[in-house]
Design an enzyme around this catalytic site. Structure first.
Site, short mmCIF file in Angstrom:
data_model
loop_
_atom_site.label_atom_id
_atom_site.label_comp_id
_atom_site.label_asym_id
_atom_site.label_seq_id
_atom_site.Cartn_x
_atom_site.Cartn_y
_atom_site.Cartn_z
N CYS A 77 0.85 -1.19 0.00
CA CYS A 77 0.00 0.00 0.00
C CYS A 77 0.88 1.24 0.00
CB CYS A 77 -0.89 -0.02 1.24
SG CYS A 77 -1.74 1.53 1.57
N GLU A 78 0.69 2.09 -0.98
CA GLU A 78 1.54 3.29 -1.06
C GLU A 78 1.18 4.32 0.00
OE1 GLU A 78 -0.51 6.10 -4.46
OE2 GLU A 78 0.89 4.57 -5.12
N HIS A 79 0.06 4.16 0.68
CA HIS A 79 -0.32 5.11 1.72
C HIS A 79 0.24 4.76 3.09
CE1 HIS A 79 -3.88 5.53 -1.16
NE2 HIS A 79 -3.07 6.52 -1.39
N HIS A 80 0.44 3.46 3.37
CA HIS A 80 0.89 3.04 4.71
C HIS A 80 2.14 2.16 4.68
CE1 HIS A 80 -3.50 3.80 5.06
NE2 HIS A 80 -3.08 4.50 6.10
N GLN A 101 -4.81 -0.84 -5.05
CA GLN A 101 -5.43 -1.95 -5.76
C GLN A 101 -6.13 -1.51 -7.04
OE1 GLN A 101 -7.58 -4.74 -3.29
NE2 GLN A 101 -8.93 -5.26 -4.97
N HIS A 154 -6.18 -5.93 2.78
CA HIS A 154 -5.18 -4.90 3.04
C HIS A 154 -4.82 -4.88 4.51
CE1 HIS A 154 -5.65 -2.88 -0.97
NE2 HIS A 154 -6.67 -3.73 -0.95
N CYS A 173 -3.23 -2.67 6.02
CA CYS A 173 -3.41 -1.33 6.56
C CYS A 173 -4.80 -1.16 7.16
CB CYS A 173 -3.12 -0.26 5.51
SG CYS A 173 -4.07 -0.40 4.00
#
Length: 174
Positions: free
Chosen positions: A64-67, A105, A133, A135
Site C-alpha cells: 500500500c503506497e499510503h501506509h 489496488q 489490506h 493497513c
C-alpha cells in the site's frame, strides 16, 4: 532508515536479535521492488473461434503506497484472443510486475489490464482483483475485509454473455 525506525518505536537496534535487522529489512525492500518478471510477450499461434481465455486465482502481494503495509490480491484475468494466445505463465508475470511496487489496488488491476491488452493486441480484456489490506486489518479499524475492484474493457464492458461468464468464474457460488 530501519535502524531509526527501531529507535523510534523504542527498540535497541544494538541488541543481539535486532543487530542485523536493518540490513535484512533493506535487502527485503530491494528484493521486492527490484522484481524481474522476465519475458511476457510469448505468444502461440492458435485459432480460438471466439473463445474467451480466463486465468483465475493468481495471487500476488503488493505494498500500500499510503501506509507501506502489504496487501494480498487474488486476480482473475480474461481476454478474447485474436490469432494467437498468450503463454499461461505470462499472466502471473504481468501481475507480479505491477504488484511489486508501491501501489493501490485500483491502479494495480488497471495496470494489469492495460499490459494484457498491449501484449495480446486486443481491447477485449477484463481483470478482477480481490484484496485484503493489512493497513485496514492491522491498524485503524482492525477489521479484515476483502476489497474488490475490476476493469472491464471491450466485450466485457457491457453486461452480456462474456461478462456473465467471467463473473461466474470469478465469484463461484459455494
Amino acid at each position: 532508515m530501519a535502524r531509526q525506525l527501531l529507535i523510534e518505536i523504542g527498540e535497541d537496534p544494538d541488541r543481539s536479535g535486532l543487530r542485523d535487522t536493518p540490513e535484512r529489512f533493506a535487502r527485503w525492500w530491494r528484493e521486492f521492488s527490484n522484481y524481474q518478471a522476465g519475458q511476457v510477450e510469448t505468444h502461440f499461434p492458435l485459432r480460438t473461434d471466439g473463445q474467451i481465455v480466463m486465468v483465475s486465482d493468481v495471487n500476488v502481494w503488493s505494498l500500500c503506497e499510503h501506509h507501506l503495509l502489504p496487501f494480498s490480491c487474488t486476480l482473475t484475468i480474461a481476454y478474447k484472443p485474436g490469432k494467437h494466445v498468450l503463454g499461461l505463465s505470462k499472466f502471473a508475470r504481468i501481475a507480479h510486475r505491477h504488484a511489486h511496487r508501491l501501489q493501490v489496488q485500483e491502479r494495480l488491476v488497471r495496470d494489469i489490464a492495460e499490459e494484457i491488452s498491449k501484449v495480446t493486441g486486443t481491447n477485449d480484456v477484463a481483470v478482477i482483483g480481490r484484496g485484503e489490506h493489512l493497513c485496514m486489518s492491522m491498524r485503524g479499524i482492525r477489521t479484515s475485509a476483502l476489497m474488490t475492484c475490476s476493469v472491464f474493457d471491450g466485450i466485457f464492458r457491457d453486461y452480456g454473455p462474456p461478462r456473465e461468464e467471467l463473473i461466474k468464474i470469478a465469484f463461484p457460488r459455494g
